[in-house]
Design a protein around this motif. Structure first.
Motif: not given
Length: 167
Positions: A33-35, A40, A42, A57-58, A80, A126, A131, A133
């Protein structure tokens, strides 16, 4: 990308069950996971036969454009947070550019899944303050995607993109 042994796929699972199974198992996705504050984030987790799994991730406010999946069916499971899906509907089976359309909105919360067919057009956002996922499963694997806009209730094609060339 995770390899098949790291992300085993059971052939007897349907897309929604598979997406939900992966979303409910953070050991499978949390390590990657990365933000990204700009857009966004992916990554494709795996491709098995003619099926692929993506992790997105959002951050609050991040969204997709209105898009289809190029004829692939799929499932979106929230691992999440909360995402809002806006779905495009038309009074005919196949939604084509130039069709008169309507929209519906649905929240998908952590632990929930939304399956969809090959002609599904939607936007995902979102809208929460936290955040999110999500896990996305597609079959067959994505080969094209088209982006759209809606003008006065009419669906308009903006662009078509190809896997490997545009994403």
């Amino acid at each position: 990308m995770l390899t098949q042994p790291d992300l085993p796929i059971r052939a007897d699972l349907d897309l929604t069950s598979l997406a939900l199974q992966i979303a409910r198992d953070p050991d499978r996705w949390l390590p990657v996971v990365r933000f990204d504050a700009q857009e966004r984030w992916y990554t494709r987790l795996t491709v098995v036969d003619n099926l692929e799994v993506w992790l997105l991730t959002w951050l609050p406010g991040q969204c997709t454009e209105i898009h289809d999946h190029g004829g692939s069916a799929g499932a979106l499971a929230v691992a999440q947070g909360v995402l809002t899906e806006t779905t495009v509907h038309a009074p005919v089976d196949a939604i084509l550019p130039g069709s008169q359309v309507s929209l519906s909105r649905n929240e998908i919360r952590s632990g929930e899944v939304r399956g969809f067919g090959a002609h599904h057009i939607h936007e995902v956002t979102n809208e929460s303050d936290a955040p999110a996922v999500s896990v996305h499963v597609y079959a067959p694997s994505l080969s094209t995607m088209s982006r759209y806009r809606i003008d006065d209730g009419t669906l308009r094609l903006l662009a078509s993109e190809r896997a490997g060339a545009d994403w």
